[in-house]
Design a protein around this motif. Structure first.
Motif, PDB file in Angstrom:
ATOM      1  N   LEU A 271      -4.126   9.791   2.143  1.00  0.00           N
ATOM      2  CA  LEU A 271      -4.748   8.728   2.149  1.00  0.00           C
ATOM      3  C   LEU A 271      -5.571   8.565   0.669  1.00  0.00           C
ATOM      4  O   LEU A 271      -6.085   8.809   0.116  1.00  0.00           O
ATOM      5  CB  LEU A 271      -5.391   7.795   3.280  1.00  0.00           C
ATOM      6  N   ARG A 272      -5.210   7.166   0.313  1.00  0.00           N
ATOM      7  CA  ARG A 272      -6.234   6.973  -0.731  1.00  0.00           C
ATOM      8  C   ARG A 272      -7.579   5.746  -0.825  1.00  0.00           C
ATOM      9  O   ARG A 272      -7.190   4.819   0.408  1.00  0.00           O
ATOM     10  CB  ARG A 272      -4.822   5.553  -2.060  1.00  0.00           C
ATOM     11  N   ARG A 273      -8.614   6.487  -0.846  1.00  0.00           N
ATOM     12  CA  ARG A 273      -9.549   5.585  -0.304  1.00  0.00           C
ATOM     13  C   ARG A 273      -9.603   4.768  -1.430  1.00  0.00           C
ATOM     14  O   ARG A 273      -9.094   4.637  -2.930  1.00  0.00           O
ATOM     15  CB  ARG A 273     -10.382   7.159  -0.673  1.00  0.00           C
ATOM     16  N   PRO A 274     -10.918   3.489  -1.556  1.00  0.00           N
ATOM     17  CA  PRO A 274     -10.697   2.586  -3.232  1.00  0.00           C
ATOM     18  C   PRO A 274     -11.608   3.638  -3.999  1.00  0.00           C
ATOM     19  O   PRO A 274     -12.004   4.984  -3.945  1.00  0.00           O
ATOM     20  CB  PRO A 274     -12.242   1.954  -2.132  1.00  0.00           C
ATOM     21  N   ALA A 275     -11.146   3.519  -5.403  1.00  0.00           N
ATOM     22  CA  ALA A 275     -10.914   3.742  -6.283  1.00  0.00           C
ATOM     23  C   ALA A 275     -12.570   3.801  -7.225  1.00  0.00           C
ATOM     24  O   ALA A 275     -13.462   2.679  -6.625  1.00  0.00           O
ATOM     25  CB  ALA A 275     -10.023   3.090  -7.369  1.00  0.00           C
ATOM     26  N   ALA A 288     -11.728  -0.201   1.799  1.00  0.00           N
ATOM     27  CA  ALA A 288     -10.012  -0.913   1.967  1.00  0.00           C
ATOM     28  C   ALA A 288      -9.445   1.182   1.799  1.00  0.00           C
ATOM     29  O   ALA A 288      -9.656   1.156   0.302  1.00  0.00           O
ATOM     30  CB  ALA A 288      -9.289  -1.774   1.430  1.00  0.00           C
ATOM     31  N   ILE A 289      -8.704   1.312   2.958  1.00  0.00           N
ATOM     32  CA  ILE A 289      -7.852   2.630   2.175  1.00  0.00           C
ATOM     33  C   ILE A 289      -6.634   2.151   2.249  1.00  0.00           C
ATOM     34  O   ILE A 289      -6.389   1.009   2.741  1.00  0.00           O
ATOM     35  CB  ILE A 289      -8.174   3.860   3.695  1.00  0.00           C
ATOM     36  N   ARG A 290      -5.409   3.018   1.688  1.00  0.00           N
ATOM     37  CA  ARG A 290      -3.782   3.269   1.552  1.00  0.00           C
ATOM     38  C   ARG A 290      -3.216   3.872   1.935  1.00  0.00           C
ATOM     39  O   ARG A 290      -3.669   5.489   1.275  1.00  0.00           O
ATOM     40  CB  ARG A 290      -3.646   2.396  -0.151  1.00  0.00           C
ATOM     41  N   LEU A 291      -2.319   3.346   2.966  1.00  0.00           N
ATOM     42  CA  LEU A 291      -1.664   4.917   3.403  1.00  0.00           C
ATOM     43  C   LEU A 291      -0.061   4.160   3.723  1.00  0.00           C
ATOM     44  O   LEU A 291       0.018   3.284   4.667  1.00  0.00           O
ATOM     45  CB  LEU A 291      -2.644   6.088   4.720  1.00  0.00           C
ATOM     46  N   ALA A 307     -11.695  -1.614  15.861  1.00  0.00           N
ATOM     47  CA  ALA A 307     -10.443  -2.616  15.286  1.00  0.00           C
ATOM     48  C   ALA A 307     -10.884  -2.027  13.552  1.00  0.00           C
ATOM     49  O   ALA A 307     -11.006  -1.354  13.437  1.00  0.00           O
ATOM     50  CB  ALA A 307     -12.009  -3.707  14.956  1.00  0.00           C
ATOM     51  N   SER A 308      -9.972  -3.136  13.168  1.00  0.00           N
ATOM     52  CA  SER A 308      -9.731  -2.729  11.669  1.00  0.00           C
ATOM     53  C   SER A 308      -9.322  -4.492  11.408  1.00  0.00           C
ATOM     54  O   SER A 308      -8.917  -5.656  11.564  1.00  0.00           O
ATOM     55  CB  SER A 308      -8.807  -1.699  11.331  1.00  0.00           C
ATOM     56  N   GLY A 309      -8.644  -4.230   9.518  1.00  0.00           N
ATOM     57  CA  GLY A 309      -8.475  -5.665   9.292  1.00  0.00           C
ATOM     58  C   GLY A 309      -7.189  -5.025   8.457  1.00  0.00           C
ATOM     59  O   GLY A 309      -7.200  -3.946   7.566  1.00  0.00           O
ATOM     60  N   ILE A 310      -6.902  -6.626   7.369  1.00  0.00           N
ATOM     61  CA  ILE A 310      -5.759  -6.097   6.455  1.00  0.00           C
ATOM     62  C   ILE A 310      -6.457  -7.189   5.466  1.00  0.00           C
ATOM     63  O   ILE A 310      -6.128  -8.402   5.452  1.00  0.00           O
ATOM     64  CB  ILE A 310      -4.703  -6.192   6.947  1.00  0.00           C
ATOM     65  N   HIS A 311      -6.420  -6.919   4.136  1.00  0.00           N
ATOM     66  CA  HIS A 311      -6.910  -8.066   3.260  1.00  0.00           C
ATOM     67  C   HIS A 311      -6.197  -7.670   1.813  1.00  0.00           C
ATOM     68  O   HIS A 311      -6.286  -7.018   1.638  1.00  0.00           O
ATOM     69  CB  HIS A 311      -8.318  -7.600   3.172  1.00  0.00           C
ATOM     70  N   TYR A 312      -5.023  -8.008   1.517  1.00  0.00           N
ATOM     71  CA  TYR A 312      -3.855  -9.057   2.430  1.00  0.00           C
ATOM     72  C   TYR A 312      -2.376  -8.596   3.041  1.00  0.00           C
ATOM     73  O   TYR A 312      -2.724  -8.428   2.285  1.00  0.00           O
ATOM     74  CB  TYR A 312      -4.173 -10.073   2.009  1.00  0.00           C
ATOM     75  N   ALA A 335       1.463  -5.929  -5.824  1.00  0.00           N
ATOM     76  CA  ALA A 335       0.249  -6.268  -4.831  1.00  0.00           C
ATOM     77  C   ALA A 335       1.266  -5.963  -4.005  1.00  0.00           C
ATOM     78  O   ALA A 335       0.820  -6.132  -2.822  1.00  0.00           O
ATOM     79  CB  ALA A 335       0.420  -8.117  -5.990  1.00  0.00           C
ATOM     80  N   GLU A 336       2.933  -6.359  -4.264  1.00  0.00           N
ATOM     81  CA  GLU A 336       3.656  -6.060  -2.341  1.00  0.00           C
ATOM     82  C   GLU A 336       3.191  -4.906  -1.897  1.00  0.00           C
ATOM     83  O   GLU A 336       3.349  -4.937  -0.595  1.00  0.00           O
ATOM     84  CB  GLU A 336       4.587  -6.083  -2.839  1.00  0.00           C
ATOM     85  N   ALA A 337       3.427  -3.647  -3.055  1.00  0.00           N
ATOM     86  CA  ALA A 337       3.150  -2.782  -1.981  1.00  0.00           C
ATOM     87  C   ALA A 337       1.348  -1.842  -1.684  1.00  0.00           C
ATOM     88  O   ALA A 337       1.048  -1.763  -0.930  1.00  0.00           O
ATOM     89  CB  ALA A 337       3.028  -1.458  -3.365  1.00  0.00           C
ATOM     90  N   PHE A 338       1.025  -2.981  -2.502  1.00  0.00           N
ATOM     91  CA  PHE A 338      -1.079  -2.505  -1.922  1.00  0.00           C
ATOM     92  C   PHE A 338      -1.193  -3.662  -0.503  1.00  0.00           C
ATOM     93  O   PHE A 338      -1.745  -3.200   0.298  1.00  0.00           O
ATOM     94  CB  PHE A 338      -2.242  -3.477  -2.773  1.00  0.00           C
ATOM     95  N   ALA A 339      -0.210  -4.532  -0.442  1.00  0.00           N
ATOM     96  CA  ALA A 339      -0.206  -5.222   1.093  1.00  0.00           C
ATOM     97  C   ALA A 339       0.107  -5.005   1.717  1.00  0.00           C
ATOM     98  O   ALA A 339      -0.405  -4.431   2.929  1.00  0.00           O
ATOM     99  CB  ALA A 339       0.092  -6.896   0.714  1.00  0.00           C
ATOM    100  N   ALA A 340       1.421  -4.281   1.592  1.00  0.00           N
ATOM    101  CA  ALA A 340       1.804  -3.180   2.179  1.00  0.00           C
ATOM    102  C   ALA A 340       1.016  -1.994   3.203  1.00  0.00           C
ATOM    103  O   ALA A 340       1.439  -1.825   4.364  1.00  0.00           O
ATOM    104  CB  ALA A 340       3.109  -2.925   2.434  1.00  0.00           C
ATOM    105  N   GLU A 341       0.641  -1.129   2.145  1.00  0.00           N
ATOM    106  CA  GLU A 341      -0.435  -0.047   3.051  1.00  0.00           C
ATOM    107  C   GLU A 341      -1.962  -0.569   2.584  1.00  0.00           C
ATOM    108  O   GLU A 341      -2.339   1.349   3.295  1.00  0.00           O
ATOM    109  CB  GLU A 341       0.180   1.059   1.634  1.00  0.00           C
TER     110      GLU A 341
END
Length: 375
Positions: A271-275, A288-291, A307-312, A335-341
């Motif tokens: 996964l990708r941790r926040p930069a 926010a992680i990305r995976l 619990a977790s969230g999605i932004h956005y 942005a679309e990839a960011f939102a999906a992951e």
């Protein structure tokens, strides 16, 4: 063992401040002054000092702060305002409220904030303002954005709704453009017990215009110089924010410690941790992680009581309400990839390291093939 870890626990914060909050609210009730007034003015002075500017104008929401910032800057019909699609819809709604046209620039794939490399090409003779969004508590690349804006005489208005006390090369968020806008929605790093917002600036004229506009266009009672709005902050929220502001430094330190714990525990996972932000100080409104497979992993976490969230989950240009802006899927691929992951893990000052370790342990189990053990 089943966990029960909330994404956010506002009651925990309220419990620690109960006596001070009750006293602050009682003081307002005893004063009989329930809109603006001394409590709000005192908070404005303190918040301006935090942001390193001379003026703060408290309003009833972060959306109102953005709206008034644009109007005070003279933005209106026929003008264009550049921002990012990866933001809460209020950023774009405020542009439309001002009568202007939103235009988007894609985000930087590492930071999630406005990518200055795409900014120059997006400018037109109608561009009146740029709104960089300090997403998740990390400040955008303001030096690059400001340099481009200055070369064209364009106003920069920071959307710092998620960036209370964040810094960029030693300077506070909110002081980096001509105007900075903040939200005090309850879940923010500095949150009211209700709605609230503020715009901050070093420009006395912009602050004066915003103050007039927030109060029905009047500087003198019942003399309405311009058509204004009822965007005033109520005194109870001002008093509550005055109490909470005194704790923001400690809460920010706690968020950073939690983020560091996540960073250490999640290192090596797929996964990708926040930069990291070497030029600034992240305040981790969101961790926010990305995976890949984000939605399934979120479901597995929920089964384990986390619990977790999605932004956005959808960038603004793909939101049904904003389809009339004329963008389609593929217009802003980063942005679309960011939102999906992107998946936001629990982060709030009262979250314990033991709870962070539980979150990481379950996530590690999921990613390393232990889905059956958390089902």
């Amino acid at each position: 063992m089943q966990s029960n870890i909330p994404f956010l626990d506002l009651r925990a914060q309220a419990r620690t401040l109960r006596e001070d909050l009750h006293a602050a609210v009682a003081g307002v009730l005893d004063s009989g002054h329930y809109v603006l007034g001394d409590a709000v003015e005192a908070f404005e002075h303190s918040f301006a000092a935090l942001c390193g500017v001379r003026h703060a104008v408290a309003v009833n929401s972060g959306t109102s702060a953005l709206h008034l910032a644009l109007l005070a800057a003279g933005v209106g019909p026929g003008d264009e305002v550049i921002t990012v699609p990866m933001t809460f819809v209020a950023t774009v709604a405020a542009v439309l409220y001002a009568g202007a046209t939103p235009r988007f620039v894609d985000i930087d794939p590492e930071t999630g904030t406005l990518d200055p490399h795409g900014l120059e090409a997006a400018l037109t003779p109608r561009t009146k303002a740029i709104i960089p969004v300090h997403l998740h508590g990390r400040v955008a690349d303001m030096d690059s954005i400001n340099a481009i804006a200055r070369s064209r005489g364009i106003m920069v208005i920071e959307d710092a709704a998620q960036a209370h006390a964040a810094r960029y090369r030693g300077r506070p968020a909110g002081s980096l453009g001509r105007i900075g806008c903040f939200s005090f929605y309850p879940g923010k790093n500095l949150g009211a017990c209700g709605e609230g917002g503020a715009l901050v600036t070093d420009d006395a004229d912009l602050a004066r215009r915003a103050r007039i506009l927030r109060d029905w266009g009047q500087e003198e009672k019942y003399v309405h110089a311009v058509k204004g709005f009822n965007f005033r902050m109520d005194a109870v929220q001002g008093a509550i924010l005055g109490v909470k502001l005194r704790h923001l430094e400690a809460w920010t330190a706690a968020r950073r410690a939690i983020a560091a714990r996540y960073d250490a525990r999640l290192a090596g996972l797929d996964l990708r941790r926040p930069a990291s932000a070497p030029e600034g100080e992240h305040v981790y409104h969101v961790y926010a992680i990305r995976l890949a497979g984000r939605d399934l992993i979120r479901e597995m976490l929920a089964r384990a009581g986390i619990a977790s969230g999605i932004h956005y989950p959808l960038p603004v240009h793909l939101q049904p309400a904003y389809a009339d802006l004329g963008y389609g899927r593929g217009a802003f691929p980063v942005a679309e990839a960011f939102a999906a992951e992107t998946l936001s893990l629990p982060v709030f000052p009262e979250l314990s390291f033991a709870q962070v370790d539980q979150v990481c342990g379950v996530l590690e189990d999921i990613l390393q093939g232990g889905a059956r053990r958390v089902a």
